[in-house]
Design a protein around this motif. Sequence first.
Motif, mmCIF file in Angstrom:
data_model
loop_
_atom_site.group_PDB
_atom_site.id
_atom_site.type_symbol
_atom_site.label_atom_id
_atom_site.label_comp_id
_atom_site.label_asym_id
_atom_site.label_seq_id
_atom_site.Cartn_x
_atom_site.Cartn_y
_atom_site.Cartn_z
ATOM 1 N N LEU A 360 0.807 -1.219 0.000
ATOM 2 C CA LEU A 360 0.000 0.000 0.000
ATOM 3 C C LEU A 360 0.842 1.272 0.000
ATOM 4 O O LEU A 360 0.297 2.374 0.064
ATOM 5 C CB LEU A 360 -0.922 0.013 1.236
ATOM 6 N N LEU A 361 2.174 1.137 -0.088
ATOM 7 C CA LEU A 361 3.077 2.271 0.106
ATOM 8 C C LEU A 361 2.796 3.442 -0.832
ATOM 9 O O LEU A 361 2.803 4.602 -0.406
ATOM 10 C CB LEU A 361 4.531 1.820 -0.052
ATOM 11 N N THR A 362 2.537 3.155 -2.098
ATOM 12 C CA THR A 362 2.400 4.271 -3.040
ATOM 13 C C THR A 362 1.097 5.036 -2.869
ATOM 14 O O THR A 362 0.887 6.045 -3.549
ATOM 15 C CB THR A 362 2.511 3.769 -4.498
ATOM 16 N N LEU A 363 0.229 4.580 -1.964
ATOM 17 C CA LEU A 363 -0.950 5.391 -1.647
ATOM 18 C C LEU A 363 -0.549 6.716 -1.009
ATOM 19 O O LEU A 363 -1.327 7.674 -0.995
ATOM 20 C CB LEU A 363 -1.885 4.623 -0.702
ATOM 21 N N ALA A 364 0.698 6.746 -0.475
ATOM 22 C CA ALA A 364 1.204 7.994 0.111
ATOM 23 C C ALA A 364 1.454 9.053 -0.946
ATOM 24 O O ALA A 364 1.585 10.238 -0.630
ATOM 25 C CB ALA A 364 2.499 7.721 0.883
ATOM 26 N N LYS A 365 1.548 8.619 -2.217
ATOM 27 C CA LYS A 365 1.796 9.520 -3.351
ATOM 28 C C LYS A 365 3.055 10.360 -3.103
ATOM 29 O O LYS A 365 4.110 9.819 -2.861
ATOM 30 C CB LYS A 365 0.564 10.374 -3.629
ATOM 31 N N ALA A 425 13.935 -2.695 -14.657
ATOM 32 C CA ALA A 425 13.106 -2.998 -15.828
ATOM 33 C C ALA A 425 11.803 -2.201 -15.801
ATOM 34 O O ALA A 425 11.360 -1.671 -16.837
ATOM 35 C CB ALA A 425 12.808 -4.501 -15.871
ATOM 36 N N LEU A 426 11.180 -2.093 -14.628
ATOM 37 C CA LEU A 426 9.920 -1.357 -14.518
ATOM 38 C C LEU A 426 10.119 0.137 -14.739
ATOM 39 O O LEU A 426 9.310 0.803 -15.404
ATOM 40 C CB LEU A 426 9.288 -1.609 -13.151
ATOM 41 N N TRP A 437 6.527 2.494 -9.375
ATOM 42 C CA TRP A 437 6.779 2.239 -7.961
ATOM 43 C C TRP A 437 5.643 1.445 -7.326
ATOM 44 O O TRP A 437 5.873 0.649 -6.407
ATOM 45 C CB TRP A 437 7.008 3.559 -7.228
ATOM 46 N N SER A 438 4.426 1.602 -7.814
ATOM 47 C CA SER A 438 3.316 0.787 -7.310
ATOM 48 C C SER A 438 3.559 -0.684 -7.605
ATOM 49 O O SER A 438 3.284 -1.558 -6.775
ATOM 50 C CB SER A 438 1.997 1.229 -7.956
ATOM 51 N N PHE A 441 6.596 -2.033 -5.265
ATOM 52 C CA PHE A 441 6.198 -2.292 -3.883
ATOM 53 C C PHE A 441 5.033 -3.277 -3.792
ATOM 54 O O PHE A 441 4.905 -4.018 -2.816
ATOM 55 C CB PHE A 441 5.855 -0.980 -3.180
ATOM 56 N N GLY A 442 4.181 -3.306 -4.811
ATOM 57 C CA GLY A 442 3.074 -4.253 -4.810
ATOM 58 C C GLY A 442 3.545 -5.691 -4.906
ATOM 59 O O GLY A 442 3.075 -6.574 -4.174
ATOM 60 N N VAL A 443 4.491 -5.946 -5.821
ATOM 61 C CA VAL A 443 5.053 -7.292 -5.944
ATOM 62 C C VAL A 443 5.778 -7.679 -4.659
ATOM 63 O O VAL A 443 5.641 -8.805 -4.154
ATOM 64 C CB VAL A 443 6.010 -7.373 -7.155
ATOM 65 N N GLY A 444 6.546 -6.735 -4.111
ATOM 66 C CA GLY A 444 7.264 -7.016 -2.860
ATOM 67 C C GLY A 444 6.320 -7.396 -1.734
ATOM 68 O O GLY A 444 6.549 -8.360 -1.001
ATOM 69 N N GLY A 445 5.228 -6.659 -1.598
ATOM 70 C CA GLY A 445 4.265 -6.950 -0.546
ATOM 71 C C GLY A 445 3.593 -8.292 -0.724
ATOM 72 O O GLY A 445 3.341 -9.025 0.246
ATOM 73 N N ALA A 446 3.290 -8.661 -1.984
ATOM 74 C CA ALA A 446 2.629 -9.937 -2.259
ATOM 75 C C ALA A 446 3.535 -11.120 -1.912
ATOM 76 O O ALA A 446 3.088 -12.114 -1.314
ATOM 77 C CB ALA A 446 2.209 -9.999 -3.726
ATOM 78 N N VAL A 447 4.797 -11.031 -2.281
ATOM 79 C CA VAL A 447 5.735 -12.118 -1.970
ATOM 80 C C VAL A 447 5.937 -12.239 -0.466
ATOM 81 O O VAL A 447 5.922 -13.343 0.105
ATOM 82 C CB VAL A 447 7.088 -11.874 -2.678
#
Length: 479
Positions: A360-365, A425-426, A437-438, A441-447
């Motif tokens: 959820l990190l990038t919700l901080a914008k 790559a992203l 960045w979403s 951090f999204g992939v990181g959180g899921a793993v």
Amino acid sequence: MREKTCCPIRYVMMVMVFMTTYINYTTRSNLSISLPAMVIPGGHDKHFVPECKREEAATKKHEANSTTTAKPIEEDTGEKFDWDETVQGQLLGGYFYGYLLGSLPGGMVAENLGPVWTIFGATLISGILNSVCVWIAPVHWAGLMVVRFLIGLVGGLVYPALQTLIGRWAVPQERTVFVACLMGNTLGTSMTWVIGGIVTRAYKWPWGFHIFSLQIVIFLVVFYLCSGDRPDEHRFIGEQEVNFIKECQAGTVKKTKGIPPFKEIFLSFPFWTLCILHWGNLWGLYTQLICVPKFMKEYIGQDIKKSGVFSSLPSFARLILGFGFGFLGDFLKRKKYKRIIILKGFLFVSHIIPGILMGLLTLAKCDATAAIVMLTFSMSLNGAVVVTNLANPTDLSPNFAGTIFGIISFIGGVTGFIVPSLMGALLNAFGNNSKSWSLVFGVGGAVYTGCGIFFLIFGTATTQPWNDKEEKPPETETT
């Protein structure tokens, strides 16, 4: 007979474990804070402006006919290189390619050569090579990557050696606090980002490397004087403490050398559940270790000094809570709670909640304060790993904890170059923006979360039968 010492030597060894992980992480993570100071922001785009700074400038136009645009952040931090995002990702991953190979034999090396000399030699070499980075970087980025690979190669020996050291020194009722001393790595990350940022800003990026090499010299002197491979081999320990440690360990830790039971280990389902748990933790840890400084500087728009300070706060919080979780874990053990209940209870704190927060990190914008708050909660709660994946190797096999940790570090170490390569790559594909960045951090959180849930279902804390594998007898002289 040894005389009784005023301070239990096992507590001194706890401090040595803490300081070893601190030093290990200074050379592991210093490139993360130095690299943004070494490259032209945005690669070949010399007019690159962080997205959040562009938005900030757009909202501050006071005149209708103003044509003012945001100016790039200009910092005199030394010679700049036009390395693109792919090259930067490879450089950040260079350490972990070496770490991958070094960690695999780390446990066997420490169990036979001795953990103290393994740590001493590996740290000495890494300190020398760390300063070599300064002279090789202007030649070619590939040379810097080779040196970082070598630093990772020797650095990979350290953690398996520490697991061996802990297995030999820790008594069961203090084991979790002993393991908590591995949280020195979080202080290493925090201070590297703080010191590296300040020194780089003041004296340019070469001193962002040299300052940590000087720290290593001081550490090695203290470590040599204060450490011992086993309780009965330490130069200052009292006989009473040696007997106390032996009695508490109750014969679970053998002194003779043996070949690790590799077949039994690799056929062990509890071993693989631990391996998956450790994989998820390293993915999450490296996402924060490698990606956060770049996120703070090139997306949020903080300068190198502020970026280092802000990026260090989550790691510092992880250090504090790590020791708190360690004391709590030992307290619950003394209250006769089953180890498996403690282990799986702490999994929610060490993996599942931090993974959700990371996703959820990038919700901080563009709100730097909100981003730091979320990062701090995510990483500080992960300090509970001292009760989960960092302690589980000793749960499964006190005799071969170093070997087990070496193997899971080898497998989990793959994430150390997957994460920066994925980030590069992203960023190349979508640009340095919120979408990229979403995804990072999204992939990181899921793993992170998924691996924690897997262990929650299948993991165990039971000592495995192959811990008592028959060892080779001590050598005897023949005439």
